[in-house]
Design a protein around this motif. Structure first.
Motif, PDB file in Angstrom:
ATOM      1  N   MET A   1       0.876  -1.132   0.011  1.00 28.90           N
ATOM      2  CA  MET A   1      -0.061   0.065  -0.037  1.00 28.90           C
ATOM      3  C   MET A   1       0.937   1.094   0.071  1.00 28.90           C
ATOM      4  O   MET A   1       0.488   2.378  -0.385  1.00 28.90           O
ATOM      5  N   TYR A   2       2.092   1.397   0.591  1.00 29.51           N
ATOM      6  CA  TYR A   2       2.940   2.311   0.815  1.00 29.51           C
ATOM      7  C   TYR A   2       4.177   2.203  -0.335  1.00 29.51           C
ATOM      8  O   TYR A   2       4.983   3.194   0.047  1.00 29.51           O
ATOM      9  N   GLN A   3       4.095   1.397  -1.405  1.00 29.46           N
ATOM     10  CA  GLN A   3       5.444   1.067  -2.220  1.00 29.46           C
ATOM     11  C   GLN A   3       5.587   2.573  -2.911  1.00 29.46           C
ATOM     12  O   GLN A   3       6.743   2.799  -3.087  1.00 29.46           O
ATOM     13  N   ALA A   4       4.747   3.353  -3.273  1.00 24.27           N
ATOM     14  CA  ALA A   4       5.063   4.510  -4.024  1.00 24.27           C
ATOM     15  C   ALA A   4       6.036   5.466  -3.242  1.00 24.27           C
ATOM     16  O   ALA A   4       7.126   6.227  -3.564  1.00 24.27           O
ATOM     17  N   LEU A   5       5.663   5.519  -1.835  1.00 19.13           N
ATOM     18  CA  LEU A   5       6.319   6.525  -0.986  1.00 19.13           C
ATOM     19  C   LEU A   5       7.593   5.708  -0.330  1.00 19.13           C
ATOM     20  O   LEU A   5       8.787   6.371  -0.478  1.00 19.13           O
ATOM     21  N   GLU A   6       7.505   4.663  -0.396  1.00 20.45           N
ATOM     22  CA  GLU A   6       8.835   3.809  -0.004  1.00 20.45           C
ATOM     23  C   GLU A   6      10.026   3.921  -1.221  1.00 20.45           C
ATOM     24  O   GLU A   6      10.986   4.127  -0.909  1.00 20.45           O
ATOM     25  N   ALA A   7       9.460   4.047  -2.427  1.00 20.98           N
ATOM     26  CA  ALA A   7      10.379   4.265  -3.595  1.00 20.98           C
ATOM     27  C   ALA A   7      11.003   5.859  -3.689  1.00 20.98           C
ATOM     28  O   ALA A   7      12.121   6.134  -4.178  1.00 20.98           O
ATOM     29  N   MET A   8      10.390   6.632  -2.701  1.00 22.77           N
ATOM     30  CA  MET A   8      10.632   7.977  -2.723  1.00 22.77           C
ATOM     31  C   MET A   8      11.325   8.376  -1.612  1.00 22.77           C
ATOM     32  O   MET A   8      11.615   9.597  -1.244  1.00 22.77           O
ATOM     33  N   ILE A   9      11.824   7.395  -0.648  1.00 17.48           N
ATOM     34  CA  ILE A   9      12.538   7.788   0.577  1.00 17.48           C
ATOM     35  C   ILE A   9      13.729   8.604   0.469  1.00 17.48           C
ATOM     36  O   ILE A   9      13.812   9.622   1.251  1.00 17.48           O
ATOM     37  N   ALA A  10      14.502   8.366  -0.454  1.00 15.22           N
ATOM     38  CA  ALA A  10      15.806   9.230  -0.790  1.00 15.22           C
ATOM     39  C   ALA A  10      15.365  10.685  -1.162  1.00 15.22           C
ATOM     40  O   ALA A  10      16.050  11.510  -0.468  1.00 15.22           O
ATOM     41  N   GLU A  11      14.624  10.544  -2.006  1.00 15.83           N
ATOM     42  CA  GLU A  11      13.866  11.955  -2.264  1.00 15.83           C
ATOM     43  C   GLU A  11      13.380  13.008  -0.905  1.00 15.83           C
ATOM     44  O   GLU A  11      13.753  13.997  -0.949  1.00 15.83           O
ATOM     45  N   MET A  12      12.546  12.368  -0.177  1.00 10.59           N
ATOM     46  CA  MET A  12      12.131  12.710   0.989  1.00 10.59           C
ATOM     47  C   MET A  12      13.361  13.360   2.220  1.00 10.59           C
ATOM     48  O   MET A  12      13.316  14.399   2.466  1.00 10.59           O
ATOM     49  N   ASN A  13      14.393  12.227   2.039  1.00  9.37           N
ATOM     50  CA  ASN A  13      15.369  12.637   3.099  1.00  9.37           C
ATOM     51  C   ASN A  13      16.350  14.023   2.590  1.00  9.37           C
ATOM     52  O   ASN A  13      16.722  14.511   3.504  1.00  9.37           O
ATOM     53  N   ASP A  14      16.169  14.099   1.335  1.00 12.67           N
ATOM     54  CA  ASP A  14      17.044  15.003   0.762  1.00 12.67           C
ATOM     55  C   ASP A  14      15.985  16.231   0.245  1.00 12.67           C
ATOM     56  O   ASP A  14      16.360  17.288  -0.281  1.00 12.67           O
ATOM     57  N   LEU A  15      14.754  16.291   0.911  1.00  6.28           N
ATOM     58  CA  LEU A  15      13.809  17.340   0.163  1.00  6.28           C
ATOM     59  C   LEU A  15      14.385  18.735   0.621  1.00  6.28           C
ATOM     60  O   LEU A  15      14.169  19.528  -0.312  1.00  6.28           O
ATOM     61  N   GLU A  16      14.832  18.924   1.827  1.00  2.00           N
ATOM     62  CA  GLU A  16      15.206  20.316   2.040  1.00  2.00           C
ATOM     63  C   GLU A  16      16.329  20.830   1.280  1.00  2.00           C
ATOM     64  O   GLU A  16      16.430  21.869   0.656  1.00  2.00           O
ATOM     65  N   LYS A  17      17.320  19.991   1.059  1.00  2.00           N
ATOM     66  CA  LYS A  17      18.474  20.154  -0.003  1.00  2.00           C
ATOM     67  C   LYS A  17      17.926  20.541  -1.382  1.00  2.00           C
ATOM     68  O   LYS A  17      18.452  21.569  -2.089  1.00  2.00           O
ATOM     69  N   THR A  18      16.988  19.836  -1.784  1.00  2.00           N
ATOM     70  CA  THR A  18      16.604  19.832  -2.934  1.00  2.00           C
ATOM     71  C   THR A  18      15.746  21.078  -3.197  1.00  2.00           C
ATOM     72  O   THR A  18      15.944  21.831  -4.329  1.00  2.00           O
ATOM     73  N   LEU A  19      14.959  21.398  -2.345  1.00  2.00           N
ATOM     74  CA  LEU A  19      14.326  22.759  -2.364  1.00  2.00           C
ATOM     75  C   LEU A  19      15.247  24.094  -2.449  1.00  2.00           C
ATOM     76  O   LEU A  19      14.970  25.125  -3.111  1.00  2.00           O
ATOM     77  N   ALA A  20      16.273  23.812  -1.397  1.00  2.00           N
ATOM     78  CA  ALA A  20      17.203  25.054  -1.415  1.00  2.00           C
ATOM     79  C   ALA A  20      18.038  25.226  -2.664  1.00  2.00           C
ATOM     80  O   ALA A  20      18.284  26.279  -3.237  1.00  2.00           O
TER      81      ALA A  20
END
Length: 87
Positions: A1-20
């Protein structure tokens, strides 16, 4: 049920840096789509829930997924505003 988010864990962890770094629209869209995909799956599971307790728990998860999607979009908006004001 959460596969789509699990695939994005690295993106979520780096979200602050990505946005900056700016130009995060594609990554933000991908994260928002992952939240949406999970919300749809949770919505389907909610409809198939065996009892009221399970349904209530899944509804909370659904609302959390929608909130997560909104938060990602809002953080992107704030980052874009900061980038414009900072220049």
């Amino acid at each position: 049920m959460y596969q789509a988010l699990e695939a994005m864990i690295a993106e979520m962890n780096d979200l602050e840096k990505t946005l900056a770094q700016g130009h995060a629209s594609h990554r933000v869209a991908s994260l928002a789509a992952a939240f949406d995909a999970c919300a749809l799956q949770v919505g389907g599971a909610t409809a198939a829930a065996a009892d009221g307790t399970e349904r209530a728990a899944l509804q909370k998860i659904y609302r959390g997924m929608i909130a997560g999607q909104r938060i990602v979009h809002r953080l992107n908006e704030l980052a874009l505003t900061d980038a414009v004001v900072g220049h």
